[in-house]
Design an enzyme around this catalytic site. Sequence first.
Site, PDB file in Angstrom:
ATOM      1  N   GLY A 164       0.842  -1.181   0.000  1.00  0.00           N
ATOM      2  CA  GLY A 164       0.000   0.000   0.000  1.00  0.00           C
ATOM      3  C   GLY A 164       0.883   1.238   0.000  1.00  0.00           C
ATOM      4  O   GLY A 164       2.082   1.172  -0.261  1.00  0.00           O
ATOM      5  N   ILE A 165       0.307   2.374   0.324  1.00  0.00           N
ATOM      6  CA  ILE A 165       1.055   3.625   0.329  1.00  0.00           C
ATOM      7  C   ILE A 165       1.176   4.149   1.742  1.00  0.00           C
ATOM      8  O   ILE A 165       0.305   3.900   2.586  1.00  0.00           O
ATOM      9  CB  ILE A 165       0.373   4.664  -0.581  1.00  0.00           C
ATOM     10  N   GLY A 166       2.265   4.855   2.035  1.00  0.00           N
ATOM     11  CA  GLY A 166       2.445   5.434   3.356  1.00  0.00           C
ATOM     12  C   GLY A 166       3.819   5.142   3.918  1.00  0.00           C
ATOM     13  O   GLY A 166       4.652   4.494   3.295  1.00  0.00           O
ATOM     14  N   GLY A 167       4.047   5.629   5.147  1.00  0.00           N
ATOM     15  CA  GLY A 167       5.352   5.507   5.775  1.00  0.00           C
ATOM     16  C   GLY A 167       5.779   4.083   6.031  1.00  0.00           C
ATOM     17  O   GLY A 167       6.928   3.703   5.800  1.00  0.00           O
ATOM     18  N   MET A 168       4.838   3.243   6.513  1.00  0.00           N
ATOM     19  CA  MET A 168       5.207   1.866   6.853  1.00  0.00           C
ATOM     20  C   MET A 168       5.567   1.044   5.616  1.00  0.00           C
ATOM     21  O   MET A 168       6.618   0.400   5.565  1.00  0.00           O
ATOM     22  CB  MET A 168       4.089   1.217   7.665  1.00  0.00           C
TER      23      MET A 168
ATOM     24  N   GLU B 261      -1.613  -3.160  -6.794  1.00  0.00           N
ATOM     25  CA  GLU B 261      -2.599  -2.211  -7.320  1.00  0.00           C
ATOM     26  C   GLU B 261      -1.904  -0.927  -7.736  1.00  0.00           C
ATOM     27  O   GLU B 261      -2.045  -0.445  -8.848  1.00  0.00           O
ATOM     28  CB  GLU B 261      -3.625  -1.928  -6.229  1.00  0.00           C
TER      29      GLU B 261
ATOM     30  N   LEU C 164      -6.708   2.361  10.090  1.00  0.00           N
ATOM     31  CA  LEU C 164      -6.921   3.435  11.058  1.00  0.00           C
ATOM     32  C   LEU C 164      -7.241   2.888  12.444  1.00  0.00           C
ATOM     33  O   LEU C 164      -6.784   3.433  13.446  1.00  0.00           O
ATOM     34  CB  LEU C 164      -8.059   4.340  10.585  1.00  0.00           C
TER      35      LEU C 164
ATOM     36  N   GLY D   3      -8.340  -1.219  -2.894  1.00  0.00           N
ATOM     37  CA  GLY D   3      -8.205  -2.644  -3.140  1.00  0.00           C
ATOM     38  C   GLY D   3      -7.747  -3.426  -1.934  1.00  0.00           C
ATOM     39  O   GLY D   3      -7.279  -4.564  -2.069  1.00  0.00           O
TER      40      GLY D   3
END
Length: 443
Positions: free
Chosen positions: A217-221, A242, A317, A340
């Site tokens: 996915g997207i983000g810092g982690m 995706e 979240l 997705g």
Amino acid sequence: MIREEYQKKCVTADEAVKVIRSGDWVEFAWAASVAGLLDEALARRKDELYDVNLRGGVLLTPLACIESDPTGEHFTWNSWHLGGRERKWAQKGLAYYIPLKYSELPRYIRENLQTDVVAIQVAPMDEHGYFSFGVTVSHYAAAIEKARNVIVEVNEDMPRVHGGYDHMVHISKVDYIVEGGHRGLPVLPSAPASEIDRQIAAYVLPEIKDGACIQLGIGGMPNALGQMIAESDLKDLGIHTEMLVDGFVDMVEAGKVTGRCKNLDRGRMVYSFAAGTQKLYDFMRDNPSLAGYPVDYSNLPFIASQIDQLISINSALEIDLTGQVCSESAGPNIISGAGGQLDFVEAAYHSKGGKSFICLPSTFKDKQGTVHSRIKGLLTLGATVTDTRPTVQFVVTEYGKVNLKGLSTWQRAEALISIAHPDFREGLIEEAKKLGIWRKKSK
């Protein structure tokens, strides 16, 4: 012959958008693909149009037509996945979310939705008369099938991409061509990884083996994990995702990706859309190791699960003590969308040797600076369930990882409390008791 057809269909943006009528539904913009000239021309028609519904999502740049219409009388934005700008519009009643399971989006368009006009950005036409969709393949082909009129805005800076299918449109299916020149692409900087992100990623990394196929996915982690994979001893990894992001480029440049173990699309990196820095866009240009597919291929669990050792890493979240995951809203307030995530949660689990990870920091601070646990007895009132509790496999915080598959409600409560922030564990135990999911013999 093709060049003659090109010249006949080549018009100004103002001329092209005249085909849009009041009451129309227009497939318009996605992530790094925004037809800026068409947007500006449509804004100039504001006073003569009413109730035009625009569809798209993950916007990285402003839209002149929406921002020119503070009453929403002329244009409404309907989002498949909200970004930050779209959230602000939603709060003003100018934008609305379309709930979706992303793998099903082309079918929604083909079977359920009105699509009058497609107005999208593409790469320059090749000698055979094809325009590449560039960094967004997603659902564009399905929308073109349904549309009354198709307008393409040519961006000289849009990379021509290789694909599987439905990653381009032939000039014969296009009504108007608008030449946009060199407009660049919007940049989505990689989110900096925090120390907590790195701690979470450190729990996931040992679960990845040589030859695994990665979805991030997207983000810092995820960014932290991509960096750690690039620095690891892993080899022969594959990519089936995706969204293509900079972290994958780092993995390729570090020699970790060959794709030779993939059951499908051997040796190729599958994605449906991309957004990142210029490094990513340069990497994509005419790169035969990439395969851009419509999202009903890239995300469909039936297809993705055929790849052995599919590893899916996504963020959330909040999660309740029975394992229900919310990744898209803060209570009733929409933050992003389902995207997705559920597609890959299911696909990775059904993959031979595959694993699905939901990753989240154990706490967050509200606007007043008060710290709250992201692991809760019950989800916040109004929160959207993105992943139902039977679908969730691994859950990871900076305090550890647990596998929820097959666990009863009291076991789930016990496992999730064990990876909650220590300051909240006693309170969570009390909540579990009230909910009737805490055994007296539990730790």
